[in-house]
Design an enzyme around this catalytic site. Sequence first.
Site, PDB file in Angstrom:
ATOM      1  N   GLY A 137       5.005   2.491   1.356  1.00  0.00           N
ATOM      2  CA  GLY A 137       5.954   3.351   0.651  1.00  0.00           C
ATOM      3  C   GLY A 137       6.343   4.539   1.504  1.00  0.00           C
ATOM      4  CG  ASP A 138       3.468   7.534   2.415  1.00  0.00           C
ATOM      5  OD1 ASP A 138       4.032   7.766   1.319  1.00  0.00           O
ATOM      6  OD2 ASP A 138       2.268   7.761   2.630  1.00  0.00           O
ATOM      7  CB  SER A 153      -0.889   0.007   1.243  1.00  0.00           C
ATOM      8  OG  SER A 153      -0.090   0.315   2.376  1.00  0.00           O
ATOM      9  CE  LYS A 154      -0.115   8.574  -0.791  1.00  0.00           C
ATOM     10  NZ  LYS A 154       1.070   8.915  -0.035  1.00  0.00           N
ATOM     11  NE  ARG A 155      -1.973   3.321   6.056  1.00  0.00           N
ATOM     12  CZ  ARG A 155      -2.657   2.222   6.389  1.00  0.00           C
ATOM     13  NH1 ARG A 155      -2.215   1.433   7.349  1.00  0.00           N
ATOM     14  NH2 ARG A 155      -3.772   1.914   5.772  1.00  0.00           N
TER      15      ARG A 155
END
Length: 507
Positions: A268-269, A264-266
């Site tokens: 990546g962050d 998920s994008k999380r």
Amino acid sequence: MESNVRVRFAPSPTGPLHIGGVRTALYNYLFAKKNNGTFVLRIEDTDQTRYVANAEKYIVDALNWCNIPFDEGPGKNEKFGPYRQSERKELYKKYADTLLKTGWAYYAFDSSDDLTNYRKEHEAEGKTFVYNWQNRADGSLVNSLVLSDEEVQAKINAGENYVIRFKTPQNEILKLEDEIRGNITIDTNTLDDKILFKGDGMPTYHLANIVDDHLMEISHVIRGEEWLPSMPLHVLLYKAFKWDAPKFAHLPLILKPVGKGKLSKRDGDKLGFPVFPLEYTNDVTGDISNGYREDGYFSDAFINMLAFLGWNPGTEQELFSLEELTNSFDLKRVSKSGAKFSPDKTKWFNQQYMQSKDNNALTDLFLPILKEKGIDKDKNFALKVVTSIKERAVFVKDFWELSSFFFETPTTFDAKASKKNWKETTTPLMQELVTKINSIANFTSENTEKEIKEWITNKEIGFGKVMQPLRLSLVGALKGPHLFDIIEMIGKEETIKRIENAIQKLS
Ligand code: GLU
């Protein structure tokens, strides 16, 4: 080779394309090209509540950056167009009507509140609730109404909210075939009557998707695993329309680098890597998400990495050009299980591609960075620098960090290295070295190396006693390429200037 291959990438423009979406597009592209087929882009924008205005442009830009452009789609070879479902709106009602007429669909008037309550009541009695023949009565589930055509029409005319649902057949065992997963059996009694068409005049994903795949003569549906649960309904819809179904291939999920579940994008962050191909600005919140392009990845390295997330060639080879990927790609070699994403491996791919890039082209990317730093050196000089440092670079943006000493006298010196390598005896030794260097006439890398090494040998001291402080003087740290290459590049005057600078600062 398969014949008459037509595949499609059918994203919903609800935001930027996640790398999972890019991989789906890539596999469709590779499959199409391998089989001399056509790669179609269709924009599935029937859900107006989730529509994001700049998303379609983002999708097209991303495909172009990845070098996997579509053959047919919005604004391009519109043989089966339009390719935006919102522009095909009028077309779907007719197909919903066909299913109503043939008894494969029915009107339902339940409100979503009623449905939720009904489900809760059901579950309170310990029963699982499946919205199909086990619970449905044509017209309204909640009130168990069975409505005549006239009654249905009267309700619609009175402005009552309705949907059209698929009438899932009773007690059937469906045998499905997936190109990647093999045979799958499904009991229709476990399937809900999904909504096909809504009172606002819009089809749902299921209806629009099947109708368009049919009208656009799609031969293979290659899409993410999250759509596998829809496959039974889709196969039933083909049957209901008496159409030949395309072949299906459901791709494995892309998994988090650490832990379990979907990337998920999380993730990546948290771990500092992009999950989108291009930078994306959310036009509502203004939030910026970084992208592989802006982070300095080469698109061919990015594509090579993505190709391996779920597919492998069955050999040890890892570096594949797009053309080689096209030749080698085979759905039979796509795995069923999820593929773990690795940010390190992604960097590794970029570093590998860096080595095969043309030095001239890399230098052209470096020159603007130098200009920004106020450095005025000719291209030839920059080219030599790039040639000597690129082995260690992952990104073009690393070039400066790896090579600043070619352009600037170091202003700071690595403290630990200085303490260890600059002793009291170093200063007089380096002063002597300056005299030696001054006397060298032929200032090439080879010749300075030969003369300085002879000089050290004659003094009967260890090489390190001179070479380490010399490197510190020229680079500011114990890093960098071959020292005598640096000496040749910066020239005699600058070499001496730097040694004198170090004597002053480190003595
Ligand atoms: N619109 C769907 C999506 O957003 C397409 C799924 C499919 O390929 O059938 O992924």
